[in-house]
Design a protein around this motif. Structure first.
Motif: not given
Length: 176
Positions: A103, A106-111, A113, A115
């Motif tokens: 990951k 960007a994926s870690r930020m999305k996981d 929460g 935005r």
């Protein structure tokens, strides 16, 4: 979630006893179990490096004020993302913006929460918070992240190396 994975494993074990099991059925069952396990929640390391965001508030406010920017507010979600990354780096004993399971940032930020726009500064070393910010402010990219006018929140964390307690892995996550 865990119950669903266990139930799938029990069903798989029972189906292995059946003579009609073929390779395709086995692969589908294993893929389903892997997909279910990927849905687990994000694990967050704990330790003395958690909660250091509040101690950096004044430092960051001073740095941003000299750059003509407003202060940043500590944010629990961003600190969680920073602590997760610091923990990953300490576990792997190397600096990286990606995690071991493929990951990216960007994926870690999305996981976690988070935005909107975000940035991350990382560091590894035997230094305190004051020296950390000195290093980052003398690096063009790190300085740009800290002074970015689009950011209003931050999370800072570190995790100590398991073999050398004087060595820390730091992560600063900035966001809107």
């Amino acid at each position: 979630m865990i119950a669903a994975i266990q139930a799938g494993m029990i069903r798989l074990a029972h189906s292995l006893d059946e003579p009609r099991l073929n390779r395709r059925t086995l692969m589908i069952a294993l893929a389903a179990i892997a997909a279910l396990s990927a849905c687990s929640t994000v694990s967050v390391p704990t330790g003395e490096g958690a909660g250091v965001s509040s101690s950096a508030t004044a430092t960051l406010a001073g740095l941003r004020a000299t750059g003509g920017r407003g202060p940043l507010v500590p944010d629990a979600q961003l600190e969680q993302a920073a602590l997760q990354q610091a923990g990953y780096m300490a576990q792997r004993e190397r600096m990286s913006h990606t995690t071991g399971w493929g990951k990216d940032f960007a994926s870690r930020m999305k996981d976690n929460g988070v935005r909107g726009a975000a940035a991350e500064n990382i560091a590894e070393g035997r230094f305190d918070q004051k020296k950390l910010f000195d290093i980052w402010m003398n690096s063009q990219g790190h300085r740009r992240n800290i002074l970015d006018p689009d950011f209003s929140r931050f999370g800072l964390a570190y995790v100590r190396d398991g073999k050398d307690p004087s060595l820390r892995y730091w992560a600063l996550v900035l966001g809107r």
